[in-house]
Scaffold this active site. Structure first.
Site, short mmCIF file in Angstrom:
data_model
loop_
_atom_site.label_atom_id
_atom_site.label_comp_id
_atom_site.label_asym_id
_atom_site.label_seq_id
_atom_site.Cartn_x
_atom_site.Cartn_y
_atom_site.Cartn_z
N TYR A 80 0.83 -1.20 0.00
CA TYR A 80 0.00 0.00 0.00
C TYR A 80 0.87 1.25 0.00
O TYR A 80 0.65 2.19 -0.76
CB TYR A 80 -0.90 -0.02 1.24
CG TYR A 80 -1.93 1.09 1.25
CD1 TYR A 80 -3.17 0.91 0.66
CD2 TYR A 80 -1.65 2.32 1.85
CE1 TYR A 80 -4.11 1.92 0.66
CE2 TYR A 80 -2.59 3.33 1.86
CZ TYR A 80 -3.83 3.13 1.27
OH TYR A 80 -4.75 4.13 1.27
N PHE A 132 -9.79 18.44 -25.42
CA PHE A 132 -10.20 17.05 -25.47
C PHE A 132 -11.47 16.96 -24.62
O PHE A 132 -11.64 17.76 -23.70
CB PHE A 132 -9.10 16.11 -24.96
CG PHE A 132 -9.54 14.67 -25.07
CD1 PHE A 132 -9.69 14.09 -26.32
CD2 PHE A 132 -9.88 13.93 -23.94
CE1 PHE A 132 -10.16 12.79 -26.44
CE2 PHE A 132 -10.34 12.63 -24.06
CZ PHE A 132 -10.49 12.06 -25.31
N THR A 133 -12.35 16.00 -24.93
CA THR A 133 -13.67 15.97 -24.27
C THR A 133 -13.56 16.03 -22.75
O THR A 133 -14.21 16.85 -22.10
CB THR A 133 -14.44 14.69 -24.67
OG1 THR A 133 -13.59 13.56 -24.50
CG2 THR A 133 -14.90 14.75 -26.12
N ASP A 223 -0.67 18.49 -21.66
CA ASP A 223 -1.32 17.18 -21.72
C ASP A 223 -0.48 16.33 -22.65
O ASP A 223 -0.53 16.47 -23.88
CB ASP A 223 -2.76 17.34 -22.25
CG ASP A 223 -3.47 15.99 -22.38
OD1 ASP A 223 -2.79 14.94 -22.34
OD2 ASP A 223 -4.71 15.99 -22.52
N LYS A 266 -2.33 5.70 -22.94
CA LYS A 266 -1.79 6.00 -24.26
C LYS A 266 -0.26 6.05 -24.18
O LYS A 266 0.41 5.26 -24.80
CB LYS A 266 -2.32 7.34 -24.76
CG LYS A 266 -3.80 7.29 -25.11
CD LYS A 266 -4.34 8.67 -25.42
CE LYS A 266 -5.82 8.61 -25.72
NZ LYS A 266 -6.14 8.33 -27.11
N ARG A 389 -16.17 11.23 -34.17
CA ARG A 389 -15.61 12.42 -33.55
C ARG A 389 -16.18 13.62 -34.30
O ARG A 389 -15.53 14.22 -35.14
CB ARG A 389 -14.08 12.42 -33.59
CG ARG A 389 -13.42 11.30 -32.81
CD ARG A 389 -13.21 11.55 -31.32
NE ARG A 389 -14.35 11.45 -30.45
CZ ARG A 389 -14.26 11.30 -29.13
NH1 ARG A 389 -13.09 11.20 -28.53
NH2 ARG A 389 -15.33 11.25 -28.37
N PHE A 455 -22.13 10.80 -26.35
CA PHE A 455 -21.58 9.84 -27.31
C PHE A 455 -21.31 8.47 -26.68
O PHE A 455 -21.28 7.46 -27.36
CB PHE A 455 -20.31 10.38 -27.97
CG PHE A 455 -19.21 10.75 -27.01
CD1 PHE A 455 -19.14 12.02 -26.47
CD2 PHE A 455 -18.25 9.82 -26.65
CE1 PHE A 455 -18.13 12.37 -25.59
CE2 PHE A 455 -17.22 10.15 -25.78
CZ PHE A 455 -17.17 11.44 -25.23
N1 F0G Z 1 -6.12 13.80 -22.90
C1 F0G Z 1 -6.10 13.32 -24.16
C2 F0G Z 1 -5.39 14.09 -25.22
C3 F0G Z 1 -6.73 12.09 -24.46
O1 F0G Z 1 -6.69 11.64 -25.69
C4 F0G Z 1 -7.38 11.39 -23.42
C5 F0G Z 1 -8.06 10.13 -23.68
C6 F0G Z 1 -7.37 11.94 -22.14
C7 F0G Z 1 -6.73 13.14 -21.90
C8 F0G Z 1 -8.06 11.25 -20.98
O2 F0G Z 1 -7.33 10.14 -20.62
O3 F0G Z 1 -8.90 8.21 -21.06
O4 F0G Z 1 -6.91 7.96 -19.58
O5 F0G Z 1 -8.85 9.29 -18.83
N2 F0G Z 1 -8.38 9.74 -24.84
C9 F0G Z 1 -9.07 8.47 -25.15
C10 F0G Z 1 -9.33 8.37 -26.62
C11 F0G Z 1 -10.28 8.22 -24.34
O6 F0G Z 1 -9.96 7.39 -27.03
O7 F0G Z 1 -8.89 9.21 -27.41
P1 F0G Z 1 -8.03 8.83 -19.98
#
Ligand code: F0G
Length: 482
Positions: A80, A132-133, A223, A266, A389, A455
């Site tokens: 832990y 990003f979303t 990011d 990623k 997208r 989505f």
């Molecule tokens: N920032 C970027 C540029 C991303 O592409 C993603 C995730 C995140 C933040 C959030 O990271 O999913 O680990 O919480 N992109 C995924 C995609 C979901 O399919 O493009 P996460």
């Protein structure tokens, strides 16, 4: 701008790895694909893997791991507090990013939650190259305002600009003047800009942005989720960086930022995420939230095995051979489709190949979701799953009107080291067939529409019976149902 030469390599990309573990795939008949599609409400997020042939939904958490990563997972130190695995990852982060303090989190959006909670206040502003979303959602939940200031070229679907992900520095100046520097929570740069087609920024652009931030005492946040692809493009396309190693480019970039965060799903080919900084005060503020929302400091919600895998994965990201795989396969796919007249985002970026649904389906109005329609049509005729997208990925305005997306894209992600060239060729083949039969494809409309991030769980139906007609055409042409 002089025409950049992207194509100095052999035309056929080479896998610089060999396959030693495989997962069996099925290509189910088109009738079953149609059923699956209907059950999923034409939303590719809601399809089940057993019905999918090539899963190009995302690269998130599905990149192939190396033998070294798997081996490291076996020797992880599960405790832990005070885990040696955490210390190994911390060391690696220090080595790569030259940042003293590291906070682990369970995935990228958890980092966004923490950073937004600490630095965004109601009415504060976050200028960014593009959203990003999840990053936008976290800033807005905390009352912040997002200002997107990508260069104009970034929103052109076809272009020869090598760095469409660059921030417009004049617009940055204007935004700072408009709101006043004290209202800017931080400036956010997203590397390998996801939603405009995985487009990179240059190192030089970040130097310019840094200068402006320094002038006004504004914090710069990175990011770095799609850093691997962007590093490759900087080395390939930026004059001043051709003779730099990937490690050197990473260090130079890193030095320009106050805070770096990433999705380890990623970057580093594992599952998790992290935040790093050299600022002790900021670190302490964020650390409190890690223990509140993620877990103790030495695992942050991640499995300890993933921590080991991430440490090795990050080190492997510094290898040009490794990070070139994604972009080179994407470039091949984009090239082949373009040669056959299929509208794609150019130049080829990272993350995946992006089809331009507006030009692919000019007869489908934006209010009937051309990118969503294309995603469902492609799945139907190929078993390939992509991700919408476009407008479906946007949120309605307060008054209920649609927010029409800047671009209507079907993203076909290529998770790193997962697909072989023949699988890519199969996808290309089916996309070309679909393009030749594009007049058969119609629109979609919502039958179930969640308010937030619709989505993910929204369900849609076709505006006419076009899918049955498309299936009949397919069966006639392929003389079979696969
Ligand atoms: N920032 C970027 C540029 C991303 O592409 C993603 C995730 C995140 C933040 C959030 O990271 O999913 O680990 O919480 N992109 C995924 C995609 C979901 O399919 O493009 P996460």
């Amino acid at each position: 701008m002089s025409k950049v030469k992207f194509y100095s390599r052999p035309k056929v990309p080479l896998e610089m790895h060999k396959v030693r573990i495989v997962q069996k795939l099925d290509l189910v008949p088109i009738d079953r694909r149609l059923r699956a599609l209907r059950e999923a409400g034409n939303n590719t997020f809601l399809l089940r893997n057993r019905d999918i042939f090539l899963d190009m939904l995302t690269d998130s958490g599905v990149n192939a791991m190396s033998d070294r990563q798997l081996a490291a997972m076996m020797v992880s130190d599960d405790s832990y507090a005070g885990s040696e695995s955490y210390s190994r990852l911390e060391e690696q982060i220090r080595e790569i990013f030259k940042k003293e303090f590291f906070l682990p989190v369970h995935q990228g959006r958890a980092a966004e939650n923490i950073i937004s909670r600490v630095f965004v206040t109601p009415g504060s502003v976050v200028p960014m190259n593009y959203h990003f979303t999840t990053s936008k959602a976290h800033i807005q939940v905390n009352g912040g305002i997002v200002e997107e200031i990508i260069i104009d070229e970034g929103l052109k679907v076809t272009s020869e600009h090598p760095f469409k992900g660059n921030m417009d520095t004049d617009k940055l100046q204007e935004v700072i003047e408009k709101y006043g520097p004290e209202r800017i929570a931080f400036v956010r740069i997203e590397t390998g800009t996801n939603l405009i087609g995985g487009q990179p920024h240059s190192l030089d652009n970040i130097r310019q942005v840094r200068k402006i931030c320094d002038k006004h005492g504004i914090m710069l946040v990175f990011d770095a989720s799609l850093l691997a692809d962007n590093l490759y493009f900087i080395k390939e396309r930026e004059e001043g960086c051709k003779n730099m190693s990937i490690r050197q480019i990473t260090r130079e970039l890193s030095d320009l930022f106050d805070i770096i965060y990433f999705s380890g799903r990623k970057l580093g080919c594992a599952r998790g995420g992290g935040i790093c900084t050299n600022n002790r005060e900021d670190y302490i503020k964020m650390r409190e939230l890690v223990t509140l929302y993620e877990g103790f400091l030495t695992y942050g919600g991640m499995s300890i095995r993933e921590i080991e895998a991430m440490a090795i994965g990050l080190e492997e990201t510094m290898d040009e051979n490794m990070i070139s795989q994604g972009p080179q396969f994407i470039e091949y796919m984009v090239d082949e489709l373009e040669k056959n007249g299929v509208p794609v985002i150019t130049p080829a970026g990272g993350l995946g190949c992006h089809l331009d649904a507006r030009r692919f389906l000019p007869h489908v109005p934006q209010t009937e979701y051309p990118a969503g329609a294309l995603a469902s049509a492609l799945y139907l005729v190929s078993g390939v799953r992509g991700m919408e997208r476009g407008t479906i990925s946007e949120q309605r305005c307060e008054n209920g009107d649609e927010t029409l997306a800047n671009m209507e894209l079907l993203r076909l992600a290529l998770p790193r080291r997962v697909f072989t060239l023949s699988q890519i060729n199969y996808a290309i083949d089916r996309i070309i067939w679909l393009y030749e039969n594009r007049e058969q494809v119609g629109g979609l409309q919502f039958v179930e529409e969640p308010k937030i991030l619709r989505f993910f769980f929204g369900k849609l139906k076709t505006t006419s019976s076009w899918q049955g007609a498309l299936m009949d055409r397919f069966k006639a042409d392929f003389r079979g149902s696969l």
